[in-house]
Design an enzyme around this catalytic site. Structure first.
Site, PDB file in Angstrom:
ATOM      1  N   GLU A 129       0.850  -1.200   0.000  1.00 33.69           N
ATOM      2  CA  GLU A 129       0.000   0.000   0.000  1.00 33.69           C
ATOM      3  C   GLU A 129       0.880   1.243   0.000  1.00 33.69           C
ATOM      4  O   GLU A 129       2.033   1.186   0.444  1.00 33.69           O
ATOM      5  CB  GLU A 129      -0.886  -0.008   1.253  1.00 33.69           C
ATOM      6  CG  GLU A 129      -0.100   0.273   2.526  1.00 33.69           C
ATOM      7  CD  GLU A 129      -0.754  -0.244   3.797  1.00 33.69           C
ATOM      8  OE1 GLU A 129      -0.989  -1.462   3.875  1.00 33.69           O
ATOM      9  OE2 GLU A 129      -0.993   0.561   4.696  1.00 33.69           O
ATOM     10  N   LYS A 131       2.860   4.539   0.970  1.00 36.56           N
ATOM     11  CA  LYS A 131       3.328   5.131   2.228  1.00 36.56           C
ATOM     12  C   LYS A 131       2.986   6.612   2.162  1.00 36.56           C
ATOM     13  O   LYS A 131       3.543   7.356   1.373  1.00 36.56           O
ATOM     14  CB  LYS A 131       4.835   4.935   2.385  1.00 36.56           C
ATOM     15  CG  LYS A 131       5.356   5.482   3.699  1.00 36.56           C
ATOM     16  CD  LYS A 131       6.766   4.978   3.964  1.00 36.56           C
ATOM     17  CE  LYS A 131       7.232   5.341   5.362  1.00 36.56           C
ATOM     18  NZ  LYS A 131       7.319   6.777   5.609  1.00 36.56           N
ATOM     19  N   ASP A 133       2.791  10.419   3.013  1.00 38.80           N
ATOM     20  CA  ASP A 133       3.755  11.347   3.607  1.00 38.80           C
ATOM     21  C   ASP A 133       3.000  12.416   4.399  1.00 38.80           C
ATOM     22  O   ASP A 133       2.827  13.542   3.948  1.00 38.80           O
ATOM     23  CB  ASP A 133       4.597  11.977   2.484  1.00 38.80           C
ATOM     24  CG  ASP A 133       5.893  12.524   3.017  1.00 38.80           C
ATOM     25  OD1 ASP A 133       6.169  12.359   4.223  1.00 38.80           O
ATOM     26  OD2 ASP A 133       6.647  13.129   2.221  1.00 38.80           O
ATOM     27  N   TYR A 240      -4.610   2.757   8.494  1.00 42.38           N
ATOM     28  CA  TYR A 240      -3.855   1.613   7.988  1.00 42.38           C
ATOM     29  C   TYR A 240      -3.318   0.690   9.074  1.00 42.38           C
ATOM     30  O   TYR A 240      -2.657  -0.287   8.788  1.00 42.38           O
ATOM     31  CB  TYR A 240      -2.703   2.074   7.087  1.00 42.38           C
ATOM     32  CG  TYR A 240      -1.793   3.103   7.715  1.00 42.38           C
ATOM     33  CD1 TYR A 240      -1.003   2.782   8.810  1.00 42.38           C
ATOM     34  CD2 TYR A 240      -1.724   4.394   7.208  1.00 42.38           C
ATOM     35  CE1 TYR A 240      -0.183   3.718   9.401  1.00 42.38           C
ATOM     36  CE2 TYR A 240      -0.903   5.340   7.793  1.00 42.38           C
ATOM     37  CZ  TYR A 240      -0.135   4.991   8.885  1.00 42.38           C
ATOM     38  OH  TYR A 240       0.677   5.914   9.474  1.00 42.38           O
ATOM     39  N   LYS A 328      11.125   2.560  -0.313  1.00 37.98           N
ATOM     40  CA  LYS A 328      11.107   3.987  -0.632  1.00 37.98           C
ATOM     41  C   LYS A 328      11.304   4.228  -2.134  1.00 37.98           C
ATOM     42  O   LYS A 328      12.009   3.483  -2.812  1.00 37.98           O
ATOM     43  CB  LYS A 328      12.230   4.720   0.134  1.00 37.98           C
ATOM     44  CG  LYS A 328      12.126   4.640   1.643  1.00 37.98           C
ATOM     45  CD  LYS A 328      10.837   5.190   2.168  1.00 37.98           C
ATOM     46  CE  LYS A 328      10.860   6.482   2.917  1.00 37.98           C
ATOM     47  NZ  LYS A 328      11.891   6.942   3.712  1.00 37.98           N
ATOM     48  N   CYS A 422      40.322  22.274  14.668  1.00 39.00           N
ATOM     49  CA  CYS A 422      38.892  22.449  14.883  1.00 39.00           C
ATOM     50  C   CYS A 422      38.524  23.911  14.633  1.00 39.00           C
ATOM     51  O   CYS A 422      39.287  24.807  15.006  1.00 39.00           O
ATOM     52  CB  CYS A 422      38.557  22.057  16.318  1.00 39.00           C
ATOM     53  SG  CYS A 422      36.819  22.277  16.737  1.00 39.00           S
ATOM     54  N   CYS A 424      36.663  25.701  16.220  1.00 35.97           N
ATOM     55  CA  CYS A 424      36.359  26.456  17.441  1.00 35.97           C
ATOM     56  C   CYS A 424      37.537  27.362  17.803  1.00 35.97           C
ATOM     57  O   CYS A 424      38.632  27.220  17.253  1.00 35.97           O
ATOM     58  CB  CYS A 424      36.032  25.519  18.593  1.00 35.97           C
ATOM     59  SG  CYS A 424      37.445  24.679  19.283  1.00 35.97           S
ATOM     60  N   CYS A 446      37.866  16.373  16.481  1.00 36.52           N
ATOM     61  CA  CYS A 446      38.519  17.381  17.301  1.00 36.52           C
ATOM     62  C   CYS A 446      38.895  16.680  18.601  1.00 36.52           C
ATOM     63  O   CYS A 446      38.088  15.965  19.177  1.00 36.52           O
ATOM     64  CB  CYS A 446      37.544  18.521  17.581  1.00 36.52           C
ATOM     65  SG  CYS A 446      38.025  19.553  18.961  1.00 36.52           S
ATOM     66  N   CYS A 452      36.113  21.778  23.981  1.00 31.35           N
ATOM     67  CA  CYS A 452      35.653  22.329  22.701  1.00 31.35           C
ATOM     68  C   CYS A 452      34.207  22.806  22.843  1.00 31.35           C
ATOM     69  O   CYS A 452      33.311  22.007  23.116  1.00 31.35           O
ATOM     70  CB  CYS A 452      35.755  21.266  21.609  1.00 31.35           C
ATOM     71  SG  CYS A 452      34.936  21.725  20.076  1.00 31.35           S
TER      72      CYS A 452
HETATM   73  S1  IVH Z   1       2.410   1.020   9.090  1.00 29.44           S
HETATM   74  C1  IVH Z   1       4.384  -0.613  13.082  1.00 29.44           C
HETATM   75  N1  IVH Z   1       1.512   1.973   6.824  1.00 29.44           N
HETATM   76  O1  IVH Z   1       5.383   5.808   8.057  1.00 29.44           O
HETATM   77  C2  IVH Z   1       4.387   0.293  11.906  1.00 29.44           C
HETATM   78  N2  IVH Z   1       2.874   3.388   8.152  1.00 29.44           N
HETATM   79  O2  IVH Z   1       8.178   5.317   8.587  1.00 29.44           O
HETATM   80  C3  IVH Z   1       3.063   0.888  11.615  1.00 29.44           C
HETATM   81  N3  IVH Z   1       3.182   5.623   7.215  1.00 29.44           N
HETATM   82  O3  IVH Z   1       5.187   6.159  11.531  1.00 29.44           O
HETATM   83  C4  IVH Z   1       3.105   1.796  10.477  1.00 29.44           C
HETATM   84  N4  IVH Z   1       1.953   5.336   5.425  1.00 29.44           N
HETATM   85  O4  IVH Z   1       3.489   7.446  10.095  1.00 29.44           O
HETATM   86  C5  IVH Z   1       2.255   2.226   7.909  1.00 29.44           C
HETATM   87  N5  IVH Z   1       0.595   2.677   4.832  1.00 29.44           N
HETATM   88  C6  IVH Z   1       1.322   2.920   5.906  1.00 29.44           C
HETATM   89  C7  IVH Z   1       1.948   4.173   6.117  1.00 29.44           C
HETATM   90  C8  IVH Z   1       2.729   4.359   7.251  1.00 29.44           C
HETATM   91  C9  IVH Z   1       2.703   6.189   6.098  1.00 29.44           C
HETATM   92  C10 IVH Z   1       4.081   6.302   8.172  1.00 29.44           C
HETATM   93  C11 IVH Z   1       3.716   6.149   9.618  1.00 29.44           C
HETATM   94  C12 IVH Z   1       4.933   5.590  10.286  1.00 29.44           C
HETATM   95  C13 IVH Z   1       6.006   5.919   9.305  1.00 29.44           C
HETATM   96  C14 IVH Z   1       7.155   4.954   9.421  1.00 29.44           C
END
Ligand code: IVH
Length: 705
Positions: A129, A131, A133, A240, A328, A422, A424, A446, A452
């Site tokens: 699914e 991710k 942002d 999700y 990613k 350094c 500083c 350093c 420092c």
């Molecule tokens: S599952 C135990 N599903 O990505 C993990 N996270 O980098 C539960 N996020 O903190 C997260 N889309 O804020 C999951 N389809 C998706 C997501 C998602 C965005 C974010 C979420 C998480 C972060 C981790």
């Protein structure tokens, strides 16, 4: 004549959103009555009726103090809440491990297979699914009604944004259908592209600062103390995941998310169930192709093991589940000019060269600094001041310079000479390190340590950072300011700041400095005071000992339990006590590197004095002993021979989850040996030492598996 509404629910049984709505209604009725009585001289209700309304509004305000600011006592206009209340997550909100290539994804699946001991023919169903942002939110529903919304915060503790989240149209106040009595839904709040553009246009017109990207805008919109601002920004939401739940409505990831849909929660339509690596990669390609047209930002595709029983067996490593990964999208790139190369000195004295760039937009974010990592990297790329370079930004990672456009190099550009001292004031010499194995490190450090000023400031920043002491109002800027004024030179000074400030004869009160003022100084002192009591693991992490990250700090805290025991062990290690070092070495995930770091930190008298001054200011909360109730908590277990119902990795993870320590060899410290077929010398050693031995079934019965 408007009659008081039949406000029948006892105030202490109102849910936050109901309280807010009712409070608003009451205030309107009271204002109307006031106006009629004083202004128009034509009362609309009896004094007794009026008193009932006021008393009820006051009762609600005392139960929901955040409503007070806009309430009865407030003067003209509604004032915002002063700050958000904290919410402890009953189930921590974790993050995801990342994958960047097909190989990473194949490794992810291979690790799952090996952990669970699956045969080659057994399919591993994964969901895939987008991710999103945005920013993650936890929504707690009780009997289907929204009772609390919280941000992620540091994963353990977030902020109570119930009222704000209640203004998001996508988030139902009441779920439909057969919802378990307690169900915490987790998901992402985000802002669509069109709404983001419109918001920035409004900001521009109003002469306000524009947001760098939709994610910042979403976070800024949700974390508004005045919830009416949140309400004016069209935030959206996708569900999700889940946290604290009474029961799950299905036994697969996909099934549960589909159930969400039936409950009236918005879920992403692109979630798909896939049979293995090839299928998830195909779906990844499909989503990537759609990315530009989705109307909201995504930065990758998340894969999750579909079977919930497998998820439970796989568990977590560090802060991320073994059963999920975020694949990613490739980093975004842009070209720009290097205007200068600065040297930053980190907490451990490492010198990091940073390219100062002519600002350029990379994937929607304006970038003006990019890391060059170290001297060797500058030499490898041959970056020179004035060069045109390619900068890359991947997700939250710091932008980096990845290439030089040689064709555009200016004649006469000189190679960059890495400094030998350094930056500083002390101009301390810089040294390359050699590891125990005789390998020269690429990092230049350093050698000034606490002399420092850069290292001292970085130490303080680390100390106050979110996962350490997390002191609100004491961010990087304020720390640099207090350091410069000589008010905070070391961590202990933070906790004496208020007392020193209040000393008679003090002419430089903090509240008189620009940017502070009476209220923010009071808030800062309160935030510091609130952290005078601190968990052991946070304190250990905050000390900034090299190689001690959060996970290691947690392991140390859990093992030693309280500050006095940890401190005593560290001092013994520093004094060269072999037994103390061996004990530390026996802790899971702790080895020579960490022990060396503890030894050198605590044998330095300057550090010792800093730690003592700090500790004398604090009350340290003992570490939570992991899974106190489990019969194996605190025990040392050794697995030997072959296991049939689970793999060795799984057995080890299970034991650790239950608070046991897993050792590789049997000694008099071993409490239990789990022996499968083929066990040899370890089993023999156990019987010689009179240690309890069980077989795999015995182990499972013991731990209730
Ligand atoms: S599952 C135990 N599903 O990505 C993990 N996270 O980098 C539960 N996020 O903190 C997260 N889309 O804020 C999951 N389809 C998706 C997501 C998602 C965005 C974010 C979420 C998480 C972060 C981790």
């Amino acid at each position: 004549m408007p009659k008081p509404a039949p406000f029948s629910t006892p105030p202490d049984q109102l849910l936050p959103l109901e309280a807010q709505a009712e409070h608003g209604e009451l205030l309107a009725l009271i204002a109307n009555a006031d106006e009629a009585y004083h202004g128009l001289d034509a009362p609309v209700m009896s004094d007794a009726e009026y008193d009932v309304l006021r008393r009820r509004a006051e009762a609600i305000e005392s139960l929901f103090p955040h409503l007070k600011t806009s309430g009865l006592a407030a003067k003209v206009g509604a004032k915002a809440q002063e700050k958000f209340a904290k919410v402890r997550h009953r189930v921590p909100m974790l993050s995801l491990a990342n994958s960047f290539s097909r190989e990473d994804v194949a490794d992810f699946e291979a690790r799952i297979r090996s952990f669970l001991g699956l045969g080659a023919a057994e399919p591993v169903i994964l969901t895939a699914e987008p991710k999103i942002d945005g920013l993650s939110l936890a929504l707690r529903y009780e009997r289907g009604r929204l009772v609390q919304a919280a941000t992620r915060g540091d994963g353990e503790e977030g902020e109570d944004v119930t009222i704000n989240a209640g203004t998001i149209a996508d988030i139902p106040h009441q779920l439909r259908g057969d919802v378990p009595a307690v169900f915490e839904v987790r998901g992402e709040a985000y802002l669509g592209h069109a709404d983001f553009a419109a918001l920035n246009a409004r900001q521009r017109e109003a002469g306000e600062k524009e947001f760098a990207n939709p994610r910042n805008a979403a976070a800024g919109s949700l974390r508004q103390l005045d919830a009416s601002i949140t309400a004016s920004r069209p935030l959206r939401f996708f569900a999700y995941a889940w946290g604290d739940v009474e029961r799950l409505p299905a036994d697969t990831q996909f099934g549960i998310v589909q159930t969400f849909k039936g409950w009236a929660l918005p879920v992403n339509p692109l979630m798909k169930r896939c049979a293995g690596v090839d299928e998830v990669l195909a779906h990844y390609a499909a989503i990537e192709a759609m990315r530009a047209g989705l109307g909201y930002d995504i930065d990758g595709v998340v894969y999750k093991v579909d079977r919930i029983d497998w998820q439970q067996r796989l568990g977590f490593v560090g802060r991320a589940p073994r059963w999920a990964t975020a694949h990613k999208f490739p980093a975004e790139k842009a070209t720009t000019l290097v205007e200068a190369i600065d040297i930053q000195v980190g907490r451990t004295g490492a010198l990091t060269p940073v390219a100062k760039l002519r600002p350029v937009t990379v994937g929607g974010v304006v970038v003006s600094n990019a890391t060059l990592h170290n001297a060797d990297e500058i030499a490898r790329l041959d970056v020179r001041i004035g060069d045109t370079v390619v900068v890359q930004r991947a997700g939250d990672v710091i932008p980096q310079v990845v290439d030089v456009v040689m064709a555009q190099r200016l004649a006469g550009a000189a190679p960059y000479a890495f400094p030998h001292v350094c930056p500083c004031d002390l101009r301390t010499p810089v040294a390359k390190e050699t590891t125990a194995a005789g390998i020269e490190s690429v990092v230049r450090r350093c050698t000034g340590e606490f002399a420092c000023p850069y290292q001292r400031i970085e130490h303080l920043k680390h100390f106050c950072s979110r996962r350490a002491f997390d002191i609100e109002g004491l961010g990087d800027k304020q720390i640099a300011f207090f350091f410069e004024k000589g008010l905070i030179k070391e961590p202990g000074d933070i906790f004496t700041l208020a007392a020193r400030d209040a000393m008679p004869g003090n002419l430089q009160r903090i509240q008189n400095y620009e940017g502070f003022g009476e209220v923010s100084t009071r808030n800062l002192f309160a935030a510091i005071e609130a952290r005078r009591t601190i968990q052991l693991e946070r304190l250990i992490f905050a000390l900034g000992i090299r190689h001690i990250g959060e996970t290691t700090a947690k392991m140390l805290a859990r093992n030693y339990g309280d500050w006095a025991s940890f401190d005593a062990a560290a001092m013994r290690v520093a004094a060269g006590d072999v037994e103390a070092a061996a004990e530390m070495d026996a802790i899971d995930q702790i080895g020579e590197t960490v022990i060396d770091a503890i030894r050198s930190y605590f044998s330095e008298s300057h550090n010792r004095a800093i730690v003592d001054r700090l500790a004398s200011e604090l009350t340290v909360i003992d570490a939570e002993q992991a899974a106190k109730d489990s019969p194996v908590a605190g025990k040392t277990v050794v697995f030997t021979g072959s296991l049939e119902k689970m793999t060795r990795d799984e057995a080890k993870a299970m034991a650790e989850r239950l608070g046991a320590k897993v050792a590789g060899s049997v000694s008099k410290k071993t409490d239990l040996v789990v022996a499968g077929p083929g066990a040899g010398s370890k089993l023999k050693a156990a019987s010689e030492l009179g240690i309890e031995v069980v077989d795999e079934d015995g182990w499972l019965t013991l731990v209730g598996g």
